[in-house]
Design an enzyme around this catalytic site. Structure first.
Site, PDB file in Angstrom:
ATOM      1  N   HIS A   1       0.890  -1.288   0.204  1.00  0.00           N
ATOM      2  CA  HIS A   1       0.002   0.096  -0.381  1.00  0.00           C
ATOM      3  C   HIS A   1       1.018   1.241   0.242  1.00  0.00           C
ATOM      4  O   HIS A   1       0.205   2.521  -0.385  1.00  0.00           O
ATOM      5  CB  HIS A   1      -1.203   0.308   0.870  1.00  0.00           C
ATOM      6  CG  HIS A   1      -1.900  -1.373   1.400  1.00  0.00           C
ATOM      7  ND1 HIS A   1      -2.563  -1.184   0.251  1.00  0.00           N
ATOM      8  CD2 HIS A   1      -2.146  -2.122   2.226  1.00  0.00           C
ATOM      9  CE1 HIS A   1      -3.709  -2.267   0.182  1.00  0.00           C
ATOM     10  NE2 HIS A   1      -3.151  -2.778   1.450  1.00  0.00           N
TER      11      HIS A   1
ATOM     12  N   ASP B   1      -8.430  -5.878   6.380  1.00  0.00           N
ATOM     13  CA  ASP B   1      -9.131  -6.078   5.087  1.00  0.00           C
ATOM     14  C   ASP B   1      -9.909  -7.316   5.830  1.00  0.00           C
ATOM     15  O   ASP B   1     -11.035  -7.837   4.966  1.00  0.00           O
ATOM     16  CB  ASP B   1      -7.616  -6.733   4.596  1.00  0.00           C
ATOM     17  CG  ASP B   1      -7.520  -6.502   3.424  1.00  0.00           C
ATOM     18  OD1 ASP B   1      -7.415  -5.841   2.509  1.00  0.00           O
ATOM     19  OD2 ASP B   1      -6.427  -5.740   3.873  1.00  0.00           O
TER      20      ASP B   1
ATOM     21  N   GLU C   1      -6.600 -12.789   6.242  1.00  0.00           N
ATOM     22  CA  GLU C   1      -6.373 -11.690   5.940  1.00  0.00           C
ATOM     23  C   GLU C   1      -8.159 -11.351   5.780  1.00  0.00           C
ATOM     24  O   GLU C   1      -8.837 -10.417   5.867  1.00  0.00           O
ATOM     25  CB  GLU C   1      -6.433 -10.428   5.947  1.00  0.00           C
ATOM     26  CG  GLU C   1      -5.225 -10.150   4.566  1.00  0.00           C
ATOM     27  CD  GLU C   1      -4.605  -9.396   4.297  1.00  0.00           C
ATOM     28  OE1 GLU C   1      -4.545  -8.629   4.674  1.00  0.00           O
ATOM     29  OE2 GLU C   1      -3.262  -9.467   3.425  1.00  0.00           O
TER      30      GLU C   1
ATOM     31  N   ASP D   1      17.455 -11.082  -2.816  1.00  0.00           N
ATOM     32  CA  ASP D   1      18.844 -11.123  -3.037  1.00  0.00           C
ATOM     33  C   ASP D   1      18.991  -9.366  -2.538  1.00  0.00           C
ATOM     34  O   ASP D   1      20.477  -8.546  -2.940  1.00  0.00           O
ATOM     35  CB  ASP D   1      18.789 -10.770  -4.405  1.00  0.00           C
ATOM     36  CG  ASP D   1      19.385 -12.160  -4.738  1.00  0.00           C
ATOM     37  OD1 ASP D   1      19.035 -12.914  -4.168  1.00  0.00           O
ATOM     38  OD2 ASP D   1      19.041 -12.557  -5.266  1.00  0.00           O
TER      39      ASP D   1
ATOM     40  N   ARG E   1       7.009  -5.735   3.526  1.00  0.00           N
ATOM     41  CA  ARG E   1       6.096  -6.386   2.506  1.00  0.00           C
ATOM     42  C   ARG E   1       5.847  -6.487   0.898  1.00  0.00           C
ATOM     43  O   ARG E   1       6.176  -5.106   0.385  1.00  0.00           O
ATOM     44  CB  ARG E   1       5.199  -5.252   3.185  1.00  0.00           C
ATOM     45  CG  ARG E   1       3.286  -6.011   2.815  1.00  0.00           C
ATOM     46  CD  ARG E   1       2.313  -6.460   3.988  1.00  0.00           C
ATOM     47  NE  ARG E   1       2.058  -4.881   3.740  1.00  0.00           N
ATOM     48  CZ  ARG E   1       0.403  -4.016   4.060  1.00  0.00           C
ATOM     49  NH1 ARG E   1      -0.431  -5.036   4.407  1.00  0.00           N
ATOM     50  NH2 ARG E   1       0.037  -2.700   4.029  1.00  0.00           N
TER      51      ARG E   1
END
Length: 257
Positions: free
Chosen positions: A48, A178, A152, A87, A73
């Site tokens: 988000h 959510d 969620e 990586d 996230r």
């Protein structure tokens, strides 16, 4: 030389409760500032927040000097995204909208090197291995990767026990906003039905030997979540901290009571 110890994963495995904050401004200076605030961990939000690989990389770099552990996230649990973030140097990943054990098993494979997983073996070129300076990275990295999945919605809750049975999942984060929307209570994560579902899920996660996680800016909910077993607890977001403080300051002078 082995891969660096993941202090966040170690804390969770030892049963500690660690407190964090969301970082969604997608700016290195504000992230560096948040890293000086004393939080145990910070979520660099690619779902988000307006982040991409390069902005996340830059924020990982500025947090290197911080005691706050970076949790990245991703927008979605795509194999290539997880490979790139690992990586780039992320050791802890948070994956949204996990709804099944099959999905969880694939995520574990995505963050694990062969022969047990699908992570591409290119660490000699990566920041994660200090650009080939960590010679034993390939044989030691898996043990230091922390995989957190978000449950969620009602489908995810229905599959929670199966998800918890997947080896390689370190923690499960319950997404209040959510979940509330999916339960028909958009914008009201404090609805009693939503709260009951959240606290029950946190208790089940802890009982299964995984680390439960939550984001809450409501102190009574935060306290209830900790009592239910929550271990990685986010208590705010940089966007909200700046927005609310700015609004309060403006109102103080423009609209004095």
């Amino acid at each position: 030389m082995p891969a660096p110890v993941n202090t966040f994963k170690k804390a969770l495995s030892e049963g500690e409760t660690v407190f964090g904050c969301w970082v969604g401004l997608a700016d290195t200076l504000s992230t560096e500032l948040m890293g000086t605030a004393g939080f145990d961990w910070l979520v660099i939000d690619g779902e988000h927040g307006p982040n991409d690989l390069r902005s996340i990389l830059a924020q990982l770099q500025v947090l290197e000097a911080s005691d706050s552990h970076p949790v990245v996230r991703v927008p979605v649990g795509e194999t290539y995204m997880l490979k790139q973030m690992l990586d780039a140097g992320a050791q802890t990943l948070l994956v949204p909208m996990v709804e099944s054990a099959d999905q969880a098993r694939q995520l574990v494979r995505d963050v694990t090197y062969p022969p047990h997983g699908d992570r591409g073996v290119g660490y000699a070129l990566s920041r994660a291995a200090r650009f080939s300076q960590i010679a034993d990275y390939g044989t030691t990295a898996d043990a230091q990767i922390c995989l957190l999945v978000q449950v969620e919605n009602r489908k995810g809750l229905a599959a929670l026990d199966d998800i918890l049975a997947v080896d390689g999942i370190d923690g499960v984060f319950i997404g209040p906003a959510d979940l509330a929307a999916d339960m028909g209570h958009m914008g009201d994560s404090l609805h009693p039905d939503v709260q009951t579902a959240i606290m029950d899920a946190l208790s089940r996660i802890r009982a299964a030997g995984k680390a439960p996680g939550i984001l809450s800016t409501h102190d009574p909910m935060t306290e209830a979540a900790i009592a239910a077993g929550a271990q990685f607890v986010a208590v705010g977001a940089d966007v909200l901290l700046l927005s609310h403080a700015a609004q309060a300051l403006s109102a103080r002078w423009k609209d004095p009571k």
